[in-house]
Scaffold this motif. Structure first.
Motif, PDB file in Angstrom:
ATOM      1  N   THR A 191       7.978   6.425  -3.632  1.00 24.91           N
ATOM      2  CA  THR A 191       7.060   4.786  -3.217  1.00 24.91           C
ATOM      3  C   THR A 191       6.782   4.065  -1.772  1.00 24.91           C
ATOM      4  O   THR A 191       5.596   3.913  -1.467  1.00 24.91           O
ATOM      5  CB  THR A 191       7.750   3.914  -4.059  1.00 24.91           C
ATOM      6  OG1 THR A 191       8.193   5.070  -5.304  1.00 24.91           O
ATOM      7  CG2 THR A 191       7.125   2.954  -5.206  1.00 24.91           C
ATOM      8  N   GLU A 192       7.970   3.925  -1.322  1.00 22.89           N
ATOM      9  CA  GLU A 192       7.670   3.248   0.570  1.00 22.89           C
ATOM     10  C   GLU A 192       6.628   3.898   1.160  1.00 22.89           C
ATOM     11  O   GLU A 192       5.765   3.809   1.687  1.00 22.89           O
ATOM     12  CB  GLU A 192       8.904   3.729   1.396  1.00 22.89           C
ATOM     13  CG  GLU A 192       9.948   2.492   0.149  1.00 22.89           C
ATOM     14  CD  GLU A 192       9.559   1.020   0.114  1.00 22.89           C
ATOM     15  OE1 GLU A 192      10.056   0.627  -0.921  1.00 22.89           O
ATOM     16  OE2 GLU A 192       8.391   0.686   0.693  1.00 22.89           O
ATOM     17  N   ILE A 195       2.776   4.104  -0.324  1.00 27.92           N
ATOM     18  CA  ILE A 195       2.300   2.616  -0.010  1.00 27.92           C
ATOM     19  C   ILE A 195       1.538   2.696   1.063  1.00 27.92           C
ATOM     20  O   ILE A 195       1.008   2.423   1.954  1.00 27.92           O
ATOM     21  CB  ILE A 195       3.208   1.507   0.319  1.00 27.92           C
ATOM     22  CG1 ILE A 195       3.790   1.362  -1.864  1.00 27.92           C
ATOM     23  CG2 ILE A 195       2.972  -0.161   0.449  1.00 27.92           C
ATOM     24  CD1 ILE A 195       4.869   0.425  -1.752  1.00 27.92           C
TER      25      ILE A 195
ATOM     26  N   GLU B   8       1.282  -2.118  -3.984  1.00 30.09           N
ATOM     27  CA  GLU B   8       2.937  -2.022  -4.146  1.00 30.09           C
ATOM     28  C   GLU B   8       2.838  -1.187  -5.493  1.00 30.09           C
ATOM     29  O   GLU B   8       4.100  -0.588  -5.795  1.00 30.09           O
ATOM     30  CB  GLU B   8       3.514  -3.234  -2.917  1.00 30.09           C
ATOM     31  CG  GLU B   8       3.241  -2.799  -1.736  1.00 30.09           C
ATOM     32  CD  GLU B   8       4.447  -4.676  -1.668  1.00 30.09           C
ATOM     33  OE1 GLU B   8       4.804  -4.792  -1.756  1.00 30.09           O
ATOM     34  OE2 GLU B   8       4.829  -4.494  -0.126  1.00 30.09           O
ATOM     35  N   ARG B   9       2.270  -1.393  -6.238  1.00 25.87           N
ATOM     36  CA  ARG B   9       2.573  -1.219  -7.678  1.00 25.87           C
ATOM     37  C   ARG B   9       2.355   0.025  -7.888  1.00 25.87           C
ATOM     38  O   ARG B   9       2.201   0.639  -8.682  1.00 25.87           O
ATOM     39  CB  ARG B   9       1.711  -2.319  -8.336  1.00 25.87           C
ATOM     40  CG  ARG B   9       2.766  -3.465  -7.977  1.00 25.87           C
ATOM     41  CD  ARG B   9       2.669  -5.289 -10.100  1.00 25.87           C
ATOM     42  NE  ARG B   9       1.065  -5.280  -9.213  1.00 25.87           N
ATOM     43  CZ  ARG B   9       1.231  -6.724  -9.091  1.00 25.87           C
ATOM     44  NH1 ARG B   9       2.088  -7.136  -8.809  1.00 25.87           N
ATOM     45  NH2 ARG B   9      -0.065  -7.230  -9.332  1.00 25.87           N
ATOM     46  N   ARG B 185       6.984  -0.577   7.501  1.00 31.41           N
ATOM     47  CA  ARG B 185       7.706  -0.865   5.973  1.00 31.41           C
ATOM     48  C   ARG B 185       9.252  -0.900   5.889  1.00 31.41           C
ATOM     49  O   ARG B 185       9.472  -0.049   6.586  1.00 31.41           O
ATOM     50  CB  ARG B 185       6.933   0.297   4.966  1.00 31.41           C
ATOM     51  CG  ARG B 185       6.519  -0.287   4.002  1.00 31.41           C
ATOM     52  CD  ARG B 185       5.951   0.038   2.727  1.00 31.41           C
ATOM     53  NE  ARG B 185       6.192  -0.274   1.820  1.00 31.41           N
ATOM     54  CZ  ARG B 185       6.210  -1.704   1.812  1.00 31.41           C
ATOM     55  NH1 ARG B 185       5.489  -2.462   2.307  1.00 31.41           N
ATOM     56  NH2 ARG B 185       6.318  -2.196   0.273  1.00 31.41           N
TER      57      ARG B 185
END
Ligand SMILES: NC(=O)c1ccc[n+]([C@@H]2O[C@H](COP(=O)([O-])OP(=O)(O)OC[C@H]3O[C@@H](n4cnc5c(N)ncnc54)[C@H](O)[C@@H]3O)[C@@H](O)[C@H]2O)c1
Ligand SMILES: NC(=O)c1ccc[n+]([C@@H]2O[C@H](COP(=O)([O-])OP(=O)(O)OC[C@H]3O[C@@H](n4cnc5c(N)ncnc54)[C@H](O)[C@@H]3O)[C@@H](O)[C@H]2O)c1
Lengths: 206, 206
Positions: A191-192, A195, B8-9, B185
């Motif tokens: 997921t990171e 993004i 991010e969602r 991140r």
């Protein structure tokens, strides 16, 4: 009550506050928004759920805001964690120093591989998975972290819920079915990357 | 352009869509909200940034929505990843099957420990960290994942940015300074525990 999306942002705000120089006394919602990569109106709305203590024109008192977030997240309580599956990922989690200073303490490591049982990770001796139910009778376990292969994960989730463990953090890439009342969160580092992928092309994609 | 919180969602919405039965044709914002543990108005607002294609009363077309999210996240492109620090965590990442089906391909593993160099993880041979700069001249690297101890992380971040790697995903518990233009991140699984901590007490805390 707090919206789920607000709860999910609170740890991020706390991390930003903890990174500030110790001499900092106040912070504006604008600066907190910049540090946490969110928008200022959203920050103000999130923090308004914690009570009205931002001072117009001055911002928030850093120590008071951090303490209030910690209390809201229940970090003042000592929370016990077990890790199931002490392979590569489980070993990294057992050794990770980032749990202790947030109120989480690893109290047990479990694996199904007899060759792993009796070894240590993060200073804790690995116990056989068959002992989990018995240990849960005498030790209060707040969270079970699943770091097993995907095919074992559902079985482990059932063991944890039968042992009365109220929350599960699952790393295995599979959809778990747990009884109502068990809090389940799924972690996926991909997921990171996704993004990051959005920002990589340099232009805002739609 | 899309707000950071919306970006991010998106991976979470995509994961929910991918979990639906293959026979599903449409989904309402209400159901997508329930599956992703967010509120329906927020879901509608997020998806409105992707273009207007929800059908009033019917919801969203599942395949079309998933394809649009993938395109927005740039998943249609082949993104190359290197992992630095092939200890417990790095090995788990090298072996993780969840990157491939999201468009991320691991093209290099690097470590500073001569005893690790030449071994394999996830089918890839570990190379010495000194080779990173040279390899980056011939291979396009999109993301560098840092899985080293905290004290080595800043040095590794400098190597990655000097090698022209545009994005960094950092697992080491330390604040990195990177040049403007590098997308960074920070991952911290303790954040997931803190969110679980909020719900554990059973009552919504304020
Ligand atoms: N979510 C993410 O972002 C992410 C990232 C990396 C890895 N993973 C996942 O984490 C899991 C672990 O990865 P790894 O590289 O550490 O694997 P690994 O093979 O090194 O470790 C798995 C461990 O689980 C143990 N095990 C198997 N069945 C068990 C059972 N029923 N009860 C207790 N222990 C059991 C094995 O003996 C082994 O020690 C995998 O499912 C992997 O896909 C997830
Ligand atoms: N963010 C999180 O949620 C999370 C979770 C678990 C672990 N961690 C962190 O991940 C990191 C790795 O943990 P681990 O358990 O795998 O540690 P580890 O000691 O098993 O692995 C670290 C590896 O980094 C290598 N290394 C050291 N310096 C290097 C350098 N300059 N260049 C390249 N390689 C170098 C070492 O040789 C070793 O192989 C630690 O910083 C740990 O705190 C973070």
């Amino acid at each position: 009550t707090l919206p789920a999306a607000t709860v999910e942002r609170l740890p991020r705000y706390l991390r930003c506050l903890e990174m500030l120089a110790p001499s900092r006394v106040t912070i504006s919602s604008k600066e907190l928004a910049r540090l946490s990569n969110l928008n200022a109106a959203g920050v103000r709305k999130d923090l308004s759920y914690l009570g009205s203590f931002g001072m117009r024109g001055v911002g928030y008192h850093v120590d008071e805001l951090a303490a209030r977030i910690r209390r809201t997240l229940g970090m003042t309580e000592d929370r016990t964690v077990v890790v199931i599956g002490i392979g590569n990922l489980g070993s990294a989690l057992a050794n990770y120093g980032g749990f202790g200073n947030r109120g989480f303490r690893i109290v047990g490591l479990y694996d199904a591989d007899p060759a792993k049982v009796g070894r240590k990770a993060g200073g804790i001796t690995i116990r056989p998975i068959e002992r989990l139910a018995k240990d849960a009778e005498t030790t209060d376990i707040a969270v079970g972290i699943i770091a097993t292969p995907a095919k074992a994960a559902q079985g482990v989730a059932a063991l944890l819920s039968e042992a009365g463990v109220p929350s599960i953090l699952n790393f295995a890439p599979t959809v778990l079915n747990v009884p109502d009342g068990i809090h389940l969160r799924q972690v996926d580092v991909a997921t990171e990357l996704q993004i990051l992928g959005f920002y990589m092309a340099g232009r805002n994609r739609t």
